[in-house]
Design an enzyme around this catalytic site. Structure first.
Site, short mmCIF file in Angstrom:
data_model
loop_
_atom_site.label_atom_id
_atom_site.label_comp_id
_atom_site.label_asym_id
_atom_site.label_seq_id
_atom_site.Cartn_x
_atom_site.Cartn_y
_atom_site.Cartn_z
N HIS A 195 5.55 4.48 -24.49
CA HIS A 195 5.04 3.90 -23.25
C HIS A 195 3.52 3.91 -23.09
O HIS A 195 3.00 3.35 -22.15
CB HIS A 195 5.63 4.63 -22.04
C1 UD1 Z 1 1.96 6.82 -16.28
C2 UD1 Z 1 0.75 7.68 -16.55
C3 UD1 Z 1 0.88 8.32 -17.92
C4 UD1 Z 1 2.19 9.07 -18.05
C5 UD1 Z 1 3.34 8.18 -17.66
C6 UD1 Z 1 4.62 8.97 -17.64
C7 UD1 Z 1 -1.42 7.00 -15.67
C8 UD1 Z 1 -2.72 6.38 -16.02
N1 UD1 Z 1 -0.47 6.89 -16.59
O1 UD1 Z 1 2.01 5.79 -17.25
O2 UD1 Z 1 -0.19 9.24 -18.09
O3 UD1 Z 1 2.31 9.47 -19.39
O4 UD1 Z 1 3.12 7.64 -16.35
O5 UD1 Z 1 5.73 8.14 -17.75
O6 UD1 Z 1 -1.28 7.55 -14.61
N2 UD1 Z 1 7.02 0.61 -13.87
C9 UD1 Z 1 8.23 0.21 -13.37
N3 UD1 Z 1 8.96 1.12 -12.69
C10 UD1 Z 1 8.57 2.39 -12.48
C11 UD1 Z 1 7.33 2.78 -13.00
C12 UD1 Z 1 6.56 1.88 -13.70
O7 UD1 Z 1 8.63 -0.94 -13.51
O8 UD1 Z 1 9.31 3.18 -11.86
C13 UD1 Z 1 6.21 -0.39 -14.62
C14 UD1 Z 1 5.31 -1.23 -13.69
O9 UD1 Z 1 5.22 -2.52 -14.21
C15 UD1 Z 1 3.98 -0.52 -13.83
C16 UD1 Z 1 4.02 -0.10 -15.31
O10 UD1 Z 1 5.37 0.27 -15.55
O11 UD1 Z 1 2.90 -1.35 -13.54
C17 UD1 Z 1 3.11 1.04 -15.66
O12 UD1 Z 1 3.33 2.13 -14.78
P1 UD1 Z 1 2.15 3.19 -14.55
O13 UD1 Z 1 2.62 4.24 -13.66
O14 UD1 Z 1 0.90 2.48 -14.22
O15 UD1 Z 1 1.89 3.74 -16.00
P2 UD1 Z 1 2.85 4.51 -17.00
O16 UD1 Z 1 2.85 3.78 -18.29
O17 UD1 Z 1 4.15 4.80 -16.37
N1 UDP Z 2 12.24 11.77 -20.31
C1 UDP Z 2 13.42 11.61 -19.59
N2 UDP Z 2 14.08 10.42 -19.70
C2 UDP Z 2 13.65 9.41 -20.48
C3 UDP Z 2 12.43 9.58 -21.20
C4 UDP Z 2 11.74 10.78 -21.08
O1 UDP Z 2 13.85 12.52 -18.88
O2 UDP Z 2 14.30 8.36 -20.53
C5 UDP Z 2 11.49 13.04 -20.15
C6 UDP Z 2 11.02 13.69 -21.42
O3 UDP Z 2 12.03 14.52 -21.98
C7 UDP Z 2 9.83 14.49 -20.94
C8 UDP Z 2 9.23 13.60 -19.88
O4 UDP Z 2 10.28 12.71 -19.49
O5 UDP Z 2 10.26 15.69 -20.31
C9 UDP Z 2 8.10 12.85 -20.49
O6 UDP Z 2 7.71 11.81 -19.68
P1 UDP Z 2 6.86 10.60 -20.21
O7 UDP Z 2 7.07 10.40 -21.66
O8 UDP Z 2 7.16 9.49 -19.30
O9 UDP Z 2 5.37 11.05 -19.90
P2 UDP Z 2 4.27 11.88 -20.70
O10 UDP Z 2 4.85 13.18 -21.09
O11 UDP Z 2 3.82 11.06 -21.86
O12 UDP Z 2 3.18 12.02 -19.70
#
Ligand code: UD1
Ligand code: UDP
Length: 356
Positions: A195
């Site tokens: 992601h």
């Molecule tokens: C965010 C965090 C990242 C973290 C990740 C955990 C920042 C800069 N990034 O990244 O550090 O590792 O969360 O998962 O804060 N979206 C949906 N549904 C949701 C959430 C997101 O559709 O419930 C889609 C939307 O199009 C959104 C995009 O994902 O614009 C990105 O979501 P965003 O929260 O900006 O970044 P993440 O990649 O989730």
């Molecule tokens: N995770 C989860 N379901 C999923 C994918 C990830 O519960 O479908 C958990 C994973 O085991 C870890 C956390 O979500 O505990 C990590 O989140 P993510 O990868 O979104 O964020 P990051 O750690 O990179 O910030």
């Protein structure tokens, strides 16, 4: 009153043990959800599974660019924290929600505790790096997941406020793993999550990751982050991804299902900061799809191998690492991230410092 500010999937997972520990200590608590993650399977499911009460308020400030999202969260947060001024704010990890919480709370002179303080990837193009640095420097007490994070903070002059408590995600993992059978006889799989901005921001990058999955040639289960699905669709790559015979794309799963998957994984292929560390809890080697400093103790142990999906030489090494990866029994897993009692240590330190 202690206010937890959360908004993303990994933050809900980090919140659970500390919320329960502070409740045991008799502290009044409230939860502010920024709304950064909003799908049921990216948010509500974690509150339900981990027994966290529903947030007191959801700011519904997710979506948009970094600045738009951070600014929206800041504006709503300022109103909320001004109206209900807590004695302490707890922030988690390194997301835009964390950054917004740090700036707003600091300017309202509310003490800040930062959980998962100190990791540094030493690359400013990693958006989370900016969030981590600002949050650590604005916080009053810093809880580190590992010894390297503590050293980073000491080097930045923050040692006085920092404690090595261990990783709070290990607390959560152990709680759930206790109720989920670890089976060495179940079919072993490769589990993948994907992601990061760095890995979804170009078509070429995404295509190179799909090529790698195809070359792995064995069952790869990927609970796909909504961002990744959207980016694949935008680049016209979703059909290609869904057509790879060994690639099993699912919706994001809850944490219990995730632990089940990790506990039967031979290999975890990921760009997740959280999951790459959890691989060592679950006994699966980790192939990390970014070249940046992260969990360096696991790298030294040759538990985690970092690679660049766009460089053929690097991909060839990654495939070799993948072929050799085997599940590792509990006694032989690395132990760099504490003892699974991080939350209890945090409460003790908060008390010692007079913050609760
Ligand atoms: C965010 C965090 C990242 C973290 C990740 C955990 C920042 C800069 N990034 O990244 O550090 O590792 O969360 O998962 O804060 N979206 C949906 N549904 C949701 C959430 C997101 O559709 O419930 C889609 C939307 O199009 C959104 C995009 O994902 O614009 C990105 O979501 P965003 O929260 O900006 O970044 P993440 O990649 O989730
Ligand atoms: N995770 C989860 N379901 C999923 C994918 C990830 O519960 O479908 C958990 C994973 O085991 C870890 C956390 O979500 O505990 C990590 O989140 P993510 O990868 O979104 O964020 P990051 O750690 O990179 O910030």
């Amino acid at each position: 009153m202690i206010t937890h500010i959360v908004g993303n999937r990994p933050q809900f997972i980090k919140l659970a043990p500390l919320y329960h520990e502070l409740a045991k200590a008799g502290c009044g608590q409230s939860i502010i959800h920024s709304g950064q993650h909003y799908d049921e399977n990216m948010s509500d499911v974690f509150f339900e599974e981990l027994g966290i009460p529903a947030p007191d308020v959801n700011l519904c400030a997710g979506g948009g660019s970094h600045a738009q999202m951070t600014a929206r969260i800041m504006v709503s947060l300022e109103e909320r924290l001004t109206a209900h001024k807590p004695e302490l704010v707890v922030l988690y990890g390194d997301t835009n929600t964390t950054l917004a919480g740090a700036v707003v709370a600091a300017k309202l002179c509310i003490p800040i505790a930062h959980v998962e303080a100190g990791p540094r990837v030493h690359k400013r193009e990693n958006p989370e790096e900016c969030n981590r640095i600002v949050t650590d420097h604005l916080s009053d007490i810093l809880f580190c997941p590992d010894a390297i994070s503590l050293q980073n903070l000491e080097r930045e002059g923050l040692g006085q406020a920092a404690y090595m408590t261990g990783d709070i995600m290990y607390d959560t993992y152990l709680t759930i793993a206790d109720s989920v059978q670890e089976s060495f006889s179940a079919e072993e799989v490769v589990v993948m999550t994907w992601h990061r901005q760095e890995n979804t921001c170009s078509r070429a990058r995404m295509e190179s990751i799909l090529n790698l999955v195809e070359r792995l040639g064995e069952r790869v289960i990927c609970p796909m982050h909504p961002r990744t699905r959207k980016c694949l669709a935008e680049y016209g790559l979703l059909e290609r991804a869904e057509g790879i015979p060994n690639f099993e794309i699912t919706e994001p799963v809850g944490y219990t299902e995730m632990v089940r998957l990790m506990n039967r994984a031979r290999l975890i292929l990921t760009d997740s900061g959280g999951l790459s560390k959890e691989s060592s809890f679950a006994g699966a080697k980790c192939l990390f799809m970014l070249e940046m400093d992260m969990w360096e103790d696991l790298v030294k142990d040759k538990w985690m191998h970092k690679f660049d999906p766009e460089r053929e030489e690097s991909v060839a090494e990654a495939l070799q690492f993948a072929r050799q990866a085997k599940r590792v029994p509990p006694a032989d897993r690395p132990r760099h991230y504490g003892d699974g009692h991080a939350a209890a240590k945090m409460v003790e330190k908060l008390r010692e410092r007079g913050l609760i």
